[in-house]
Write a protein that holds these residues in place. Structure first.
Motif, PDB file in Angstrom:
ATOM      1  N   PHE A 239       0.828  -1.206   0.000  1.00 19.32           N
ATOM      2  CA  PHE A 239       0.000   0.000   0.000  1.00 19.32           C
ATOM      3  C   PHE A 239       0.867   1.263   0.000  1.00 19.32           C
ATOM      4  O   PHE A 239       2.040   1.244   0.377  1.00 19.32           O
ATOM      5  N   ASP A 240       0.228   2.349  -0.399  1.00 21.97           N
ATOM      6  CA  ASP A 240       0.895   3.649  -0.511  1.00 21.97           C
ATOM      7  C   ASP A 240       1.578   4.049   0.795  1.00 21.97           C
ATOM      8  O   ASP A 240       1.109   3.730   1.887  1.00 21.97           O
ATOM      9  N   LEU A 242       1.537   6.706   2.244  1.00 20.58           N
ATOM     10  CA  LEU A 242       0.702   7.522   3.127  1.00 20.58           C
ATOM     11  C   LEU A 242       0.005   6.665   4.187  1.00 20.58           C
ATOM     12  O   LEU A 242      -0.556   7.184   5.140  1.00 20.58           O
ATOM     13  N   TYR A 294      -6.223 -11.761  -5.014  1.00 21.00           N
ATOM     14  CA  TYR A 294      -6.602 -10.386  -4.683  1.00 21.00           C
ATOM     15  C   TYR A 294      -7.849 -10.369  -3.799  1.00 21.00           C
ATOM     16  O   TYR A 294      -7.917  -9.679  -2.786  1.00 21.00           O
ATOM     17  N   LEU A 298      -8.101  -8.925  -0.055  1.00 20.22           N
ATOM     18  CA  LEU A 298      -8.973  -7.796   0.244  1.00 20.22           C
ATOM     19  C   LEU A 298      -9.979  -8.162   1.338  1.00 20.22           C
ATOM     20  O   LEU A 298     -10.281  -7.351   2.220  1.00 20.22           O
ATOM     21  N   LEU A 309      -7.655  -0.372   3.382  1.00 19.78           N
ATOM     22  CA  LEU A 309      -8.178  -0.694   2.047  1.00 19.78           C
ATOM     23  C   LEU A 309      -8.711   0.517   1.310  1.00 19.78           C
ATOM     24  O   LEU A 309      -8.912   0.480   0.099  1.00 19.78           O
ATOM     25  N   GLU A 311      -7.053   3.050   0.910  1.00 19.99           N
ATOM     26  CA  GLU A 311      -5.878   3.723   0.347  1.00 19.99           C
ATOM     27  C   GLU A 311      -5.446   3.052  -0.961  1.00 19.99           C
ATOM     28  O   GLU A 311      -5.899   1.972  -1.304  1.00 19.99           O
ATOM     29  N   GLU A 312      -4.542   3.721  -1.639  1.00 22.19           N
ATOM     30  CA  GLU A 312      -4.088   3.238  -2.941  1.00 22.19           C
ATOM     31  C   GLU A 312      -3.129   2.060  -2.795  1.00 22.19           C
ATOM     32  O   GLU A 312      -2.301   2.037  -1.882  1.00 22.19           O
ATOM     33  N   VAL A 313      -3.241   1.133  -3.711  1.00 25.66           N
ATOM     34  CA  VAL A 313      -2.255   0.055  -3.800  1.00 25.66           C
ATOM     35  C   VAL A 313      -1.099   0.542  -4.679  1.00 25.66           C
ATOM     36  O   VAL A 313      -1.313   1.024  -5.782  1.00 25.66           O
ATOM     37  N   THR A 314       0.104   0.446  -4.161  1.00 26.40           N
ATOM     38  CA  THR A 314       1.266   0.853  -4.947  1.00 26.40           C
ATOM     39  C   THR A 314       1.767  -0.296  -5.809  1.00 26.40           C
ATOM     40  O   THR A 314       2.125  -0.102  -6.964  1.00 26.40           O
ATOM     41  N   ALA A 315       1.795  -1.473  -5.246  1.00 25.79           N
ATOM     42  CA  ALA A 315       2.320  -2.611  -5.994  1.00 25.79           C
ATOM     43  C   ALA A 315       1.674  -3.892  -5.500  1.00 25.79           C
ATOM     44  O   ALA A 315       1.157  -3.942  -4.383  1.00 25.79           O
TER      45      ALA A 315
ATOM     46  N   THR B 129      -0.977  -1.431 -11.200  1.00 28.72           N
ATOM     47  CA  THR B 129      -1.011  -1.993  -9.853  1.00 28.72           C
ATOM     48  C   THR B 129      -2.101  -1.342  -9.004  1.00 28.72           C
ATOM     49  O   THR B 129      -2.809  -2.026  -8.280  1.00 28.72           O
ATOM     50  N   ALA B 130      -2.222  -0.016  -9.105  1.00 32.19           N
ATOM     51  CA  ALA B 130      -3.221   0.680  -8.301  1.00 32.19           C
ATOM     52  C   ALA B 130      -4.633   0.332  -8.755  1.00 32.19           C
ATOM     53  O   ALA B 130      -5.590   0.467  -8.002  1.00 32.19           O
TER      54      ALA B 130
END
Lengths: 478, 417
Positions: A239-240, A242, A294, A298, A309, A311-315, B129-130
């Motif tokens: 996750f990001d 942040l 996934y 989740l 959840l 928030e943005e997924v980075t990878a 990915t996002a």
């Protein structure tokens, strides 16, 4: 005793180590500290490109290992060895601690047993805490926590830098590193074993098989049939950055018979990770992520930490663990074949690697390979810091004043500078591909995944491309 | 650290040298608002238009049309000529304290404490990915930003056959770039049901671009070891799946503002845009901190971002002169099918929004949209607009529709029929 490493005699190495992951690199490092010539054979185009690159990157205390096993002993010792080695080399480590969280009565009742197990493993600092204390440490956990067990020394570490430090160290001690040398055949002779590889023959008196996912295949080439590797896929979300304030400790599930379960962990790069799944496959190359994986992550995440959840997924990525059909490491020497197997090293291999190497050295000596420690070994390499907890080049005003390349930020999301990219391309084990560069610098691993920097990074990699001789066995690599 | 970072104190710091930031700088410097500093982390200022090597830039702000790179050069020159200082390769990496920013540049690590701050950090596309698209992780998977960077700034080859994910304005821009790079855009994939959804291009434009479109579809998997080989796509209504061979995939649109600095400062964000919540004067929740451009409305065209920059400049000048906003105000709320509205706060005595337009994003195509403004259960105004509301591009609503809003009433809902 000698200070200089041995060269292969008549083209025959004293030891060939198959597998450039953490375990293989640690073994090559250990052996090349002795008076023998060592070759490290890696099938891929970089060290650490197999199982070692995609694990949960936790420096384990070994509190939850099965007491009395080789794994338990080597993980406990490895924790201390790797902690000290990280200190010496600059491998990023953060001593975050972990909390094992009980979400139901059954899990709550399992906590005292886990504490006793930890103590049986020699780890005495676990404490059982109530729900309030869990929420005090992790206020953003989902509703329904009943209690927890703290593991104050469980830590996060950079698995990529660990692998690179060990391989670089091995190389500086004289190990010949042979990339793209997938072993396809074995010919045992009276004096030496010939390894047929994708890049020609390599001859060695002794062979150590630390081939991870391929270890059982290599073992069969030596005529054994003692185990089968099942690639167990683990998918993870990163996750990001942040989100990092949400998670300052490793959040572990209470282990069940079905495995260790899904954890939430801060990463050494300042992100938060959710995973892994556990799925047994047959294809040893299938590191694809999946819809089911996934969905599973989740649903778990929704329960564990709903705020995460949003928030943005980075990878997202998937790694394969080399699971075998027994519950301990499988490390056995065959003295008559001058051959040693290091099999079944699961995710704990990151922590245990250096201890495994010590153990292997002892077994080899016992099996008849004389190993004398050389004097005046080169100091361990000082690795570039890619961790978030200590000063990074872009933050270091003095460094930038000396070399403005460290003030030129190329990858904005991860704050990777031109100086670091240049250095990674000219390191003793240089980056040869974008993936290799990502693991050495974090470049392109951030939230934009290359939107801003991808093209510039590709250009820099080409500009700095160097040949260090690791691809070919014939060039002098020192 | 032994290093004591230098501190500089401009009157206005503008973070981001794209159309919004450069236009704000030119305007502020032109008004003699003091020392104006623009920092941009890229090697060259100008923002996204630098690598959007096609025409169509400058229409609304400069009243002429030019290529992206020419437009970027023009804005840079205008800001410099007006007296603003532009520092490139200069990245704001965070906040040292509540009014001071940490900066990294080849000239060193230093700090900036401005009297007023304009965030103009823009937006980027969500990468694969996002968007949580599973599968293999091969080479050849890009966003439009990375693709255009590769092709136009670095002159690098891409593959031969591409799938474009998304049906926004930028998706057609990706198609143009792919063609120029010798890569066939074999299929465009859009979740929306109708060809009209694909932005401003008319039938003639689409014919020229010749990209077949799979509507009501999504990508469910990326396939390929090493290099991309195919994508699996699913029809949203039938659930039917098929694979489409391609060596290149471009994920387009699906914008997210670069809000890292705003979030790190604790600035209130709008849950729709994910950019800072602003009033019509483009003030954020933090006094003295303004925001402009696609950070606020991800994503509108470059000229609209530039006009934000022009609009914010006057508000910054008023702030520097000591004017402070009313603490009253009503919230604007976008009702479905609108996803967001910008700006989101209406205060008494504040100016109309930039260009006299509210900007909205719709998830449904409506050819003759009837926009309704409601407050406290009362219809404030209702108007049928002459232009369609289409997903994938910003929908503009004249702010005159808000004229009857009570500044002391409840939230104002903007709906569509």
């Amino acid at each position: 005793m000698t200070a200089t490493p041995r060269s292969p005699h008549d083209g025959v190495y004293d030891v060939a180590v198959i597998g450039g992951g953490i375990v293989g690199a640690a073994i090559a490092r250990e052996l090349s500290g002795c008076d023998v010539s060592v070759a490290l054979l890696e099938a891929r185009d970089d060290v650490g490109d197999g199982t070692s690159k995609a694990n949960t990157a936790i420096l384990h205390t070994g509190f939850d290992a099965k007491p009395g096993t080789l794994e338990s002993r080597l993980v406990a010792r490895g924790y201390h060895l790797l902690s000290a080695y990280a200190e010496a080399t600059g491998i990023p480590v953060e001593h975050t601690g972990a909390v094992l969280v009980a979400w139901n009565e059954e899990e709550l009742e399992a906590l005292p047993g886990l504490k006793e197990k930890a103590e049986a493993n020699g780890y005495t600092r676990c404490r059982i805490v109530d729900a309030d204390e869990v929420y005090a440490a992790l206020p953003d956990l989902g509703e329904g926590v009943l209690g927890g067990l703290t593991v104050p020394d469980e830590s996060i570490i950079c698995t990529w830098t660990t692998n690179l430090a060990l391989a670089t160290d091995a190389r500086q001690r004289g190990t010949t590193i042979l990339l793209k040398h997938a072993v396809t055949g074995v010919e045992e002779g009276t004096e030496a074993t010939t390894l047929h590889t994708a890049a020609g023959e390599v001859r060695a008196r002794w062979v150590v098989n630390a081939a991870g996912l391929g270890a059982d295949h290599i073992d069969r080439l030596f005529g054994h049939d003692r185990f089968t590797v099942t690639p167990r896929r683990g998918e993870l979300f990163v996750f990001d950055k942040l989100t990092r304030p949400l998670v300052n400790k490793i959040v572990l599930p209470v282990p069940t018979s079905r495995g260790k379960g899904v954890l939430i962990s801060p990463t050494i790069y300042g992100n938060v990770m959710l995973g892994p799944t556990a799925e047994d496959l047959t294809d040893r190359t299938d590191t694809a992520t999946s819809e089911d994986g996934y969905a599973f992550l989740l649903s778990k995440g929704e329960r564990l930490m709903p705020r995460l959840l949003a928030e943005e997924v980075t990878a997202s990525y998937a790694g394969l663990r080399a699971a075998i059909d027994r519950s301990d490491y499988l490390i056995e020497a065959s003295p008559e074949q001058r051959y040693l197997l290091v099999g079944g090293i699961r995710s704990t291999g990151l922590t245990a690697g250096i201890a495994i190497a010590e153990h292997v050295r002892g077994l080899l000596e016992k099996a008849g390979l004389p190993l004398r420690t050389r004097e005046e070994l080169p100091p361990p390499p000082r690795m570039p810091n890619i961790g978030e907890a200590t000063l990074r080049p872009y933050q270091d005003g003095d460094l930038i004043d000396r070399d403005p390349a460290y003030g030129t930020v190329v990858c904005f999301c991860e704050r990777v500078t031109e100086g670091e990219i240049r250095d990674a391309c000219h390191a003793p084990l240089p980056a040869r591909t974008l993936e290799g560069l990502r693991r050495r610098t974090r470049v392109m691993n951030g939230r934009c995944q290359g939107f801003f920097c991808g093209a510039a990074v590709t250009a820099l990699l080409e500009q700095h491309q160097t040949d260090d001789g690791c691809r070919s066995q014939h060039k002098d690599n020192r | 650290m032994t290093h004591q970072p230098r501190l500089i104190t401009p009157d206005v710091l503008i973070i981001g040298g794209g159309p919004a930031g450069l236009t704000a700088a030119a305007e502020l410097a032109g008004r003699r608002a003091g020392k104006i500093l623009v920092v941009d982390r890229e090697q060259d200022a100008g923002g996204i238009p630098r690598h959007s090597d096609h025409t169509g830039y400058g229409l609304r702000d400069l009243h002429r049309v030019m290529s992206g790179p020419a437009y970027a050069r023009h804005l840079l020159q205008a800001a410099t000529a007006a007296g603003a200082e532009i520092r490139t390769s200069t990245m704001v990496t965070g906040w040292a304290d509540a009014d001071t920013l940490d900066v990294t540049s080849p000239e060193g690590r230093y700090r900036i404490r401005p009297r007023a701050l304009v965030l103009a950090t823009g937006a980027r596309e969500r990468p694969r990915t996002a968007r949580r698209v599973p599968g293999d992780r091969p080479h050849g998977v890009y966003t439009t930003g990375q693709l255009q960077n590769l092709v136009h700034l670095h002159h690098r080859p891409v593959g031969k056959r591409a799938v474009i994910v998304g049906g926004e304005l930028v998706s057609w821009s990706a198609a143009v770039t792919l063609r120029e790079a010798g890569c066939t855009p074999a299929l465009m994939i859009s979740q929306y049901p109708k060809a009209e959804s694909y932005g401003a291009f008319n039938a003639a434009g689409r014919t020229v671009l010749r990209v077949p479109v799979a509507t009501r579809s999504r990508v469910t998997r990326i396939i390929g070891k090493g290099r991309c080989e195919a994508v699996e796509i699913e029809h949203l209504d039938t659930g039917r799946r098929r694979t489409v061979a391609c060596d290149t995939v471009v994920f387009t649109g699906d914008w997210i503002p670069d809000h890292e600095l705003a979030r790190a400062a604790g600035i209130t964000l709008d849950t729709g845009t994910l950019g800072p919540l602003t009033d019509t004067a483009l003030r954020t929740s933090l006094p003295g901190v303004f925001a402009a451009g696609n950070l606020l409305h991800p994503v509108d065209t470059a000229d609209v971002a530039a006009l934000d920059g022009k609009h914010v400049a006057e508000q910054v000048v008023r702030y520097l002169n000591g004017e402070r906003p009313s603490d009253q105000g009503v919230r604007l709320i976008a009702d479905a099918p609108f996803r967001w509205v910008a700006p989101q706060l209406l205060r008494p005595q504040d100016p109309a929004p930039a260009r006299g337009r509210l900007l909205l994003w719709t998830d449904e195509f409506v050819r003759f949209p009837k926009v309704t403004v409601r407050q406290d259960g009362r219809v404030v105004s209702r108007r049928t607009l002459a232009w369609p509301a289409a997903p994938g591009r910003v929908f503009r609503v004249p702010s005159g529709l808000l004229d009857g809003v009570s500044p002391t009433g409840g939230p104002v809902h903007i709906g569509l029929r």
